[in-house]
Design a protein around this motif. Structure first.
Motif, mmCIF file in Angstrom:
data_model
loop_
_atom_site.group_PDB
_atom_site.id
_atom_site.type_symbol
_atom_site.label_atom_id
_atom_site.label_comp_id
_atom_site.label_asym_id
_atom_site.label_seq_id
_atom_site.Cartn_x
_atom_site.Cartn_y
_atom_site.Cartn_z
ATOM 1 N N SER A 7 0.245 -27.453 -9.356
ATOM 2 C CA SER A 7 -0.075 -27.479 -10.780
ATOM 3 C C SER A 7 0.919 -28.345 -11.549
ATOM 4 O O SER A 7 2.126 -28.225 -11.348
ATOM 5 N N ASP A 9 1.678 -27.788 -14.450
ATOM 6 C CA ASP A 9 2.323 -26.852 -15.371
ATOM 7 C C ASP A 9 3.538 -26.170 -14.756
ATOM 8 O O ASP A 9 4.134 -25.287 -15.379
ATOM 9 N N LEU A 10 3.892 -26.546 -13.527
ATOM 10 C CA LEU A 10 5.016 -25.936 -12.812
ATOM 11 C C LEU A 10 6.028 -26.995 -12.414
ATOM 12 O O LEU A 10 5.693 -28.191 -12.343
ATOM 13 N N ASP A 55 8.401 -16.504 -15.678
ATOM 14 C CA ASP A 55 7.468 -17.387 -16.391
ATOM 15 C C ASP A 55 6.812 -18.354 -15.412
ATOM 16 O O ASP A 55 5.595 -18.579 -15.460
ATOM 17 N N ASN A 56 7.607 -18.923 -14.499
ATOM 18 C CA ASN A 56 7.048 -19.847 -13.507
ATOM 19 C C ASN A 56 6.111 -19.130 -12.541
ATOM 20 O O ASN A 56 5.060 -19.662 -12.174
ATOM 21 N N GLU A 58 4.336 -16.516 -13.267
ATOM 22 C CA GLU A 58 3.107 -16.280 -14.037
ATOM 23 C C GLU A 58 2.266 -17.551 -14.147
ATOM 24 O O GLU A 58 1.041 -17.489 -14.040
ATOM 25 N N ARG A 59 2.911 -18.689 -14.349
ATOM 26 C CA ARG A 59 2.170 -19.954 -14.402
ATOM 27 C C ARG A 59 1.464 -20.225 -13.068
ATOM 28 O O ARG A 59 0.335 -20.706 -13.040
#
Length: 125
Positions: A7, A9-10, A55-56, A58-59
């Motif tokens: 992703s 987003d990571l 947070d990571n 969860e992403r």
């Protein structure tokens, strides 16, 4: 057939691996640290690093439509197990709430971070 995903987003993987893999109704994440996915910065202190790491995680789970409530197993690595366990555990308990997946927590040489976490989750039907 197993499926793997990366992703944007990571944080960019540090090697030849994917962020998330799924097969047979289970989802595995890579081990994530506290690096900000955009800037690569790492916050100070174990509490902030635990929050950033989760947070990571969860992403990563969001990539396959899951969240922390779907986690069935967590593996946690702490750079300073004895020193940081209580502070880490407090943040972890707050983030997971009443949900209590099984967990292994070990001390590890983490190369300039304090926390790394990977999880196994059950895919939703």
């Amino acid at each position: 057939m197993p499926e793997t995903q990366i992703s944007p987003d990571l944080p960019t993987p540090a090697g030849p691996y994917s962020h998330v893999a799924s097969a047979h109704g289970l989802v595995w994440t890579a081990g994530f640290g506290p690096q900000d996915p955009t800037t690569g910065t790492v916050p100070e202190g174990v509490e902030a690093q635990t929050n950033a790491t989760l947070d990571n995680v969860e992403r990563a789970l969001a990539v396959v439509g899951l969240d922390l409530s779907d986690v069935i197993k967590a593996t946690v690595h702490l750079e300073h197990l004895k020193r940081d366990f209580a502070a880490f555990n407090s943040v972890y308990a707050e983030r997971f709430g009443e949900h209590r997946p099984v967990r292994t927590t070990v001390g590890s040489d983490l190369m300039d971070i304090l926390v790394e976490i990977d999880v196994v989750a059950a895919a939703r039907s």
